[in-house]
Write an enzyme that holds these catalytic residues in place. Sequence first.
Site, PDB file in Angstrom:
ATOM      1  N   ASP A 164     -10.038   2.212   2.860  1.00 38.95           N
ATOM      2  CA  ASP A 164     -10.145   1.406   4.086  1.00 38.95           C
ATOM      3  C   ASP A 164     -10.893   2.141   5.206  1.00 38.95           C
ATOM      4  O   ASP A 164     -11.754   1.569   5.875  1.00 38.95           O
ATOM      5  CB  ASP A 164      -8.753   1.023   4.610  1.00 38.95           C
ATOM      6  CG  ASP A 164      -8.109  -0.085   3.789  1.00 38.95           C
ATOM      7  OD1 ASP A 164      -8.845  -0.894   3.198  1.00 38.95           O
ATOM      8  OD2 ASP A 164      -6.867  -0.138   3.749  1.00 38.95           O
TER       9      ASP A 164
ATOM     10  N   LYS B 215       0.818  -1.228   0.000  1.00 35.18           N
ATOM     11  CA  LYS B 215       0.000   0.000   0.000  1.00 35.18           C
ATOM     12  C   LYS B 215       0.850   1.276   0.000  1.00 35.18           C
ATOM     13  O   LYS B 215       0.468   2.271  -0.611  1.00 35.18           O
ATOM     14  CB  LYS B 215      -0.963   0.008   1.194  1.00 35.18           C
ATOM     15  CG  LYS B 215      -2.072  -1.032   1.069  1.00 35.18           C
ATOM     16  CD  LYS B 215      -3.045  -0.964   2.233  1.00 35.18           C
ATOM     17  CE  LYS B 215      -4.006  -2.133   2.188  1.00 35.18           C
ATOM     18  NZ  LYS B 215      -4.972  -2.139   3.304  1.00 35.18           N
TER      19      LYS B 215
HETATM   20  P1  NDP Z   1       0.670  -3.058  10.948  1.00 38.00           P
HETATM   21  O1  NDP Z   1       1.641  -4.185  10.864  1.00 38.00           O
HETATM   22  O2  NDP Z   1       0.904  -1.826  10.166  1.00 38.00           O
HETATM   23  O3  NDP Z   1       0.532  -2.620  12.507  1.00 38.00           O
HETATM   24  C1  NDP Z   1       0.374  -3.576  13.501  1.00 38.00           C
HETATM   25  C2  NDP Z   1       0.025  -2.928  14.835  1.00 38.00           C
HETATM   26  O4  NDP Z   1      -0.262  -3.971  15.763  1.00 38.00           O
HETATM   27  C3  NDP Z   1       1.143  -2.097  15.437  1.00 38.00           C
HETATM   28  O5  NDP Z   1       0.573  -1.009  16.125  1.00 38.00           O
HETATM   29  C4  NDP Z   1       1.786  -3.080  16.430  1.00 38.00           C
HETATM   30  O6  NDP Z   1       2.393  -2.458  17.540  1.00 38.00           O
HETATM   31  C5  NDP Z   1       0.563  -3.831  16.912  1.00 38.00           C
HETATM   32  N1  NDP Z   1       0.855  -5.171  17.404  1.00 38.00           N
HETATM   33  C6  NDP Z   1       1.294  -6.241  16.684  1.00 38.00           C
HETATM   34  N2  NDP Z   1       1.390  -7.336  17.478  1.00 38.00           N
HETATM   35  C7  NDP Z   1       1.009  -6.936  18.722  1.00 38.00           C
HETATM   36  C8  NDP Z   1       0.904  -7.622  19.963  1.00 38.00           C
HETATM   37  N3  NDP Z   1       1.215  -8.910  20.092  1.00 38.00           N
HETATM   38  N4  NDP Z   1       0.453  -6.941  21.039  1.00 38.00           N
HETATM   39  C9  NDP Z   1       0.146  -5.621  20.906  1.00 38.00           C
HETATM   40  N5  NDP Z   1       0.233  -4.917  19.767  1.00 38.00           N
HETATM   41  C10 NDP Z   1       0.661  -5.582  18.676  1.00 38.00           C
HETATM   42  O7  NDP Z   1      -0.754  -3.719  10.609  1.00 38.00           O
HETATM   43  P2  NDP Z   1      -2.035  -2.995   9.963  1.00 38.00           P
HETATM   44  O8  NDP Z   1      -2.206  -1.703  10.657  1.00 38.00           O
HETATM   45  O9  NDP Z   1      -1.926  -3.031   8.491  1.00 38.00           O
HETATM   46  O10 NDP Z   1      -3.225  -4.017  10.345  1.00 38.00           O
HETATM   47  C11 NDP Z   1      -3.710  -4.102  11.674  1.00 38.00           C
HETATM   48  C12 NDP Z   1      -4.904  -5.057  11.745  1.00 38.00           C
HETATM   49  O11 NDP Z   1      -5.995  -4.554  10.985  1.00 38.00           O
HETATM   50  C13 NDP Z   1      -4.636  -6.459  11.197  1.00 38.00           C
HETATM   51  O12 NDP Z   1      -5.320  -7.380  12.031  1.00 38.00           O
HETATM   52  C14 NDP Z   1      -5.255  -6.420   9.820  1.00 38.00           C
HETATM   53  O13 NDP Z   1      -5.634  -7.714   9.368  1.00 38.00           O
HETATM   54  C15 NDP Z   1      -6.472  -5.552  10.096  1.00 38.00           C
HETATM   55  N6  NDP Z   1      -7.006  -4.895   8.893  1.00 38.00           N
HETATM   56  C16 NDP Z   1      -8.295  -5.168   8.517  1.00 38.00           C
HETATM   57  C17 NDP Z   1      -8.854  -4.576   7.406  1.00 38.00           C
HETATM   58  C18 NDP Z   1     -10.261  -4.904   7.024  1.00 38.00           C
HETATM   59  O14 NDP Z   1     -10.678  -4.557   5.903  1.00 38.00           O
HETATM   60  N7  NDP Z   1     -11.037  -5.532   7.894  1.00 38.00           N
HETATM   61  C19 NDP Z   1      -8.093  -3.598   6.577  1.00 38.00           C
HETATM   62  C20 NDP Z   1      -6.748  -3.346   7.075  1.00 38.00           C
HETATM   63  C21 NDP Z   1      -6.235  -3.984   8.186  1.00 38.00           C
HETATM   64  P3  NDP Z   1       3.941  -1.932  17.494  1.00 38.00           P
HETATM   65  O15 NDP Z   1       3.899  -0.609  16.783  1.00 38.00           O
HETATM   66  O16 NDP Z   1       4.311  -1.830  18.916  1.00 38.00           O
HETATM   67  O17 NDP Z   1       4.720  -2.988  16.739  1.00 38.00           O
END
Ligand code: NDP
Length: 262
Positions: free
Chosen positions: A102, A66
Amino acid sequence: MPKHFAVIGNPIEQSRSPELHHAFAKDQGIELQYDKRLAALDGFQQSVEDFFAEGGLGLNVTVPFKEQAFALCTQLSQRATIAKAVNTLWIQDGILHGDNTDGQGLVNAITALGWPLKNSRILILGAGGATRGVIYPLAQAGAQSIQIANRTVARAQQLVEDLQTSVGTAQLRASALDQLHGEFDLIINATSASLTGDALHLPDDLQFQYAYEMAYGKASSFLDQAAQRGVEYSDGYGMLVGQAIEAFDIWHAVRPELKKFL
Ligand code: NDP
């Protein structure tokens, strides 16, 4: 030869976009072909150029491309500019256009659930790409305040700094994920914790009425805790349908009704 569309990503097998776009097309009496397109991790730009050179009309973009899609576009919507990410591409007047649907998809899904957004106090868990994409549309929908709680608090602070000037009168705040407390109307899980099976703990002194999990099709400790509290909750399938409807509208100038496809 039907109009040709595709979703591009790596991996791509899991994508539900083709079935959604074919269902919308059937509903609207439009003939189209919508494929899954796997791009090599270092071959995104070439794959996009090939697709449009072959007469393709529109591409949806998914993980991990993206941000690269954003960088490729000559013309961007305001919400894509703010999100710094693009999930919908098309050519108009010979120029590559990009939008990010989104966030509006999430707003439409929440609205279809009948949950109020106007004057709402929202807590978002996570500060990744998905959070960046939804803040502006949530503010546009009338959110009063949006707090972003992240494991890496500096990332939440950076988001607040970047987006502060784009959200009008909505208040933006950053906080740490391990210090959740206070009273909110809506809490949104935008961490990827449920994808890896990690549990998120929602403490008792964190109060909320509605809980939205962005992930779908997976067990979610976040939704389990919401259910135990007896609040209304939903997984992210409606957001997926919502972003697909927004893209369909851009390409075909018609809007299928979200509730028909949940
Ligand atoms: P990113 O990889 O960009 O960000 C992930 C985030 O999750 C970060 O803030 C990270 O924190 C946090 N994180 C990851 N693992 C953990 C953990 N074990 N405990 C606490 N925090 C955690 O992902 P996206 O933002 O792209 O996606 C996030 C979610 O949204 C996913 O589940 C994705 O599938 C969903 N999604 C759904 C969509 C839909 O259409 N329904 C569209 C887009 C996304 P840190 O910064 O500390 O690493």
